[in-house]
Design a protein around this motif. Structure first.
Motif, PDB file in Angstrom:
ATOM      1  N   ALA A 140      26.902  12.405 -62.453  1.00  0.00           N
ATOM      2  CA  ALA A 140      27.138  11.758 -61.160  1.00  0.00           C
ATOM      3  C   ALA A 140      25.828  11.305 -60.518  1.00  0.00           C
ATOM      4  CB  ALA A 140      27.877  12.726 -60.233  1.00  0.00           C
ATOM      5  N   TYR A 141      24.769  12.052 -60.753  1.00  0.00           N
ATOM      6  CA  TYR A 141      23.476  11.721 -60.156  1.00  0.00           C
ATOM      7  C   TYR A 141      22.790  10.571 -60.887  1.00  0.00           C
ATOM      8  CZ  TYR A 141      18.688  12.291 -58.441  1.00  0.00           C
ATOM      9  OH  TYR A 141      17.448  12.075 -57.891  1.00  0.00           O
ATOM     10  N   PHE A 142      22.752  10.626 -62.221  1.00  0.00           N
ATOM     11  CA  PHE A 142      22.033   9.610 -62.990  1.00  0.00           C
ATOM     12  C   PHE A 142      22.875   8.377 -63.292  1.00  0.00           C
ATOM     13  CE2 PHE A 142      19.764  13.577 -64.060  1.00  0.00           C
ATOM     14  CZ  PHE A 142      18.494  13.203 -63.663  1.00  0.00           C
ATOM     15  N   ARG A 143      24.206   8.517 -63.266  1.00  0.00           N
ATOM     16  CA  ARG A 143      25.129   7.392 -63.389  1.00  0.00           C
ATOM     17  C   ARG A 143      24.876   6.550 -64.641  1.00  0.00           C
ATOM     18  NH1 ARG A 143      22.837   7.597 -58.735  1.00  0.00           N
ATOM     19  NH2 ARG A 143      21.563   5.790 -59.164  1.00  0.00           N
ATOM     20  N   SER A 144      24.811   7.176 -65.779  1.00  0.00           N
ATOM     21  CA  SER A 144      24.643   6.460 -67.046  1.00  0.00           C
ATOM     22  C   SER A 144      25.977   6.393 -67.770  1.00  0.00           C
ATOM     23  CB  SER A 144      23.608   7.162 -67.931  1.00  0.00           C
ATOM     24  OG  SER A 144      23.613   6.614 -69.230  1.00  0.00           O
TER      25      SER A 144
END
Length: 285
Positions: free
Chosen positions: A81-85
């Protein structure tokens, strides 16, 4: 959370609840304001604790979820969710499913393998995926070209609405609760408390519109989000009560005096955060 209002309040009374809130809320405010990895760590800890409590509940029922794999995957989802890859997300989903199914091969007792796999995955989705929407909210401005600081206000809004509903339901239910809401699920929760929760959430929505959320939230959207948070939060609380009733326990843990465990404190947010995230993303900004 006691978001549906209690006919009789949880052990520990109002004093311990207020003490925990007085400590927790300022810390949450500061860390949310900073955002970035600081907020990621807080949500990851919430997911870790929530998943541990959830799997303990299942073990009380006699299931044997793969706790280490489930907790690891739940924390990894917060990273996604934080890095959204997109590639990372696909890999994570595939690895999660493969690991959870493969772990069952090394058990000596192969009975109820499907139940063990299913309950492990359910925990990851319930606590890990739903909880990760708090990170998605905090990081939403980066995806939409807005000021990053605005993400803190999104999180404040969800927490303020949800916990105002919780407080209103607790206070009104404690004082005026007479009519059970869902006696088969949680006989201590009352209709009066549920109504009190909705009214407090609407009041919190109005206050938000007039103060920290004035930049992006009109009055009508604010009231709508308040109503959605109240319904979602109380539904989340009832769902957790349903699970606790199924395994015959009162609280998920005793981590927080007056509040129970992490699941008891964050169950409403697990439902409200995704609903408000998509509402804000598609209809507000």
């Amino acid at each position: 959370m006691a978001t549906a209002g209690a006919l009789s309040h949880r052990g520990g009374g109002l004093g311990p609840r207020l003490a925990v809130t007085a400590i927790f809320v300022p810390c949450l405010w500061v860390i949310t304001k900073r955002g970035d990895a600081h907020f990621l760590v807080v949500v990851a800890l919430m997911v870790l604790t929530g998943l541990y409590e959830f799997y303990r509940l299942l073990e009380h029922k006699g299931f044997q979820p793969a706790k280490f794999v489930g907790i690891t995957c739940g924390i990894a989802i917060t990273g996604y969710a934080y890095f959204r890859s997109g590639i990372y997300g696909n890999f994570l989903l595939a690895a999660t499913l493969l690991l959870m199914m493969t772990v069952e091969l090394v058990r000596r007792d192969v009975k109820q393998a499907v139940l063990h796999i299913s309950t492990t995955i359910f925990g990851v989705l319930y606590v890990g995926w739903l909880g990760s929407h708090l990170i998605l909210l905090r990081e939403l401005p980066r995806l939409t070209g807005l000021d990053y600081a605005l993400g803190a206000d999104f999180v404040y809004l969800v927490v303020f609405l949800t916990w105002s509903c919780d407080s209103g339901a607790y206070l009104v239910g404690r004082s005026f609760g007479r009519t059970p809401l869902f006696p088969s699920v949680s006989p201590k929760k009352s209709r009066e408390g549920a109504v009190g929760g909705v009214l407090f959430a609407l009041l919190a929505a109005y206050i938000s519109h007039k103060t920290f959320a004035a930049e992006f939230l009109g009055l009508q959207p604010a009231l709508l989000l308040g109503a959605l948070a109240a319904v979602a939060g109380q539904t989340g609380d009832l769902v957790e009560s349903l699970m606790k009733r199924d395994v015959d326990v009162k609280d998920s843990a005793s981590l927080l005096p007056g509040h129970g465990g992490a699941l008891d404190r964050f169950d409403s947010l697990f439902f409200a955060a995704p609903l408000l995230y998509y509402s804000i993303k598609f209809f507000v900004i």
